[in-house]
Design a protein around this motif. Structure first.
Motif, mmCIF file in Angstrom:
data_model
loop_
_atom_site.group_PDB
_atom_site.id
_atom_site.type_symbol
_atom_site.label_atom_id
_atom_site.label_comp_id
_atom_site.label_asym_id
_atom_site.label_seq_id
_atom_site.Cartn_x
_atom_site.Cartn_y
_atom_site.Cartn_z
ATOM 1 N N TRP A 43 54.773 77.479 35.397
ATOM 2 C CA TRP A 43 55.670 76.908 34.390
ATOM 3 C C TRP A 43 57.124 77.252 34.705
ATOM 4 O O TRP A 43 58.000 76.395 34.662
ATOM 5 N N ARG A 44 57.343 78.525 34.978
ATOM 6 C CA ARG A 44 58.711 78.971 35.241
ATOM 7 C C ARG A 44 59.269 78.306 36.489
ATOM 8 O O ARG A 44 60.439 77.898 36.522
ATOM 9 N N ARG A 45 58.433 78.194 37.506
ATOM 10 C CA ARG A 45 58.885 77.564 38.754
ATOM 11 C C ARG A 45 59.211 76.086 38.509
ATOM 12 O O ARG A 45 60.223 75.578 38.997
ATOM 13 N N GLU A 63 62.463 75.740 36.759
ATOM 14 C CA GLU A 63 63.566 75.930 37.705
ATOM 15 C C GLU A 63 63.799 74.663 38.533
ATOM 16 O O GLU A 63 64.945 74.276 38.781
#
Length: 327
Positions: free
Chosen positions: A229-231, A234
């Protein structure tokens, strides 16, 4: 066995499975997979993978029959079932990786597709186990088995095959043919290994330990999902910034799309005002997420199988969707 018990067994397997499937559908937060591929993966796990596994396990387990029924069952479940079943389920993932390459974007896709194939397999397997428990041991055994297999161990096959999916996701961005094969086979080997450990512990009566190991594996998969999710967030911020400069996105749309919370509330506001525009916004959000993915793939892997053309097409669609929104 009565028709009522047969039907209740199907429902006991299907209802928890449906909830787990919805969870993995939700887990893919930014770019939902095509429904046809998602449901096709589930169907493969539920029908062809089960049939192939039953036939292969019966054939490969025949030499063990001379050792007696109990010993043959233990050896088949530990030595034959894990590799056969993970290979049978993995065929669907290999097909997606090979023929729907553009939709196999990263680790989260590998987890989602692998888990859904596994859930299809587990649902049908559970139905057979529930029928067998009732026929052989009666209502008490049937009622005991349902919550154990459908709920407590309900994510077993999803966990196993998610590792195969993760291996293929790593292969997706590996620069050389050799590394791609190592990544894919490594994921499959982990799936088989975790499956074997589960069957070995369950066969030895160490169900509590098996349950703990399985849920630790599920927790690990969820950690990978959160990291994905974080990637992906980004990537959205990095690759969609250029689209504002190019006029494909407005600044306000960019900010809404790059924040999960803002994206949700933007969709809700449109839903309250105009349901048609809410649908357009959802399509735009999905296209923007896919655009970020394609730009990342272009940066990492070059044009590959038409990344440049896909980016151009997505930009055109987003402009059209903006016009429909009046942005």
């Amino acid at each position: 066995m009565s028709a009522g018990i047969a039907l209740l067994s199907v429902l006991a397997a299907a209802v928890p499975t449906a909830l787990f499937v919805l969870f993995f559908w939700w887990l893919d937060r930014y770019e939902k997979e095509p429904r046809a591929l998602f449901l096709g993966a589930f169907a493969w796990g539920a029908v062809p993978a089960v049939i192939v596994s039953l036939l292969m396990e019966a054939w490969l387990g025949r030499p063990f029959s001379v050792l007696g029924a109990e010993s043959a069952s233990v050896l088949t479940s530990t030595l034959i079932a894990p590799p056969v079943e993970e290979l049978a389920k993995g065929l669907a993932l290999w097909g997606l990786y090979h023929w729907a390459h553009a939709e196999f974007d990263g680790p989260l896709d590998g987890i989602v597709y692998g888990a859904v194939v596994g859930l299809g397999f587990a649902m049908v397997e559970n139905i057979f186990y529930f029928w067998s428990a009732f026929a052989e041991s009666g209502v008490a055994a049937w009622l005991t088995l349902i919550p154990v297999r459908a709920v407590a161990f309900g994510l077993n096959h999803a966990l196993f095959t998610a590792f195969t999916g993760l291996g293929l996701a790593r292969a997706r961005y590996s620069p050389s043919r050799g590394r791609r094969w190592r990544a894919a086979l490594g994921g499959l080997a982990v799936a088989m290994g975790v499956h074997l450990v589960h069957n070995l512990l369950a066969g030895a009566g160490l169900c509590a330990l098996s349950l703990a190991v399985n849920w630790m594996g599920v927790a690990l998969i969820l950690v990978v999902a959160v990291m994905s999710w974080r990637r992906e967030a980004e990537w959205m911020r990095e690759y969609l910034r250029e689209e504002v400069t190019l006029g494909v996105l407005s600044e306000s749309l960019y900010e809404a799309l790059c924040s999960r919370g803002r994206r949700y509330w933007a969709a809700m506001r449109r839903q309250q005002g105009d349901a048609d525009k809410a649908g357009v916004f959802k399509r735009l959000a999905s296209d923007a997420a896919e655009l970020a993915q394609k730009k990342h793939q272009l940066a990492r892997m070059g044009d590959e199988r038409g990344n440049g053309a896909a980016i151009a097409q997505l930009r055109t669609r987003i402009r059209e969707e903006r016009a429909l929104l009046g942005e």
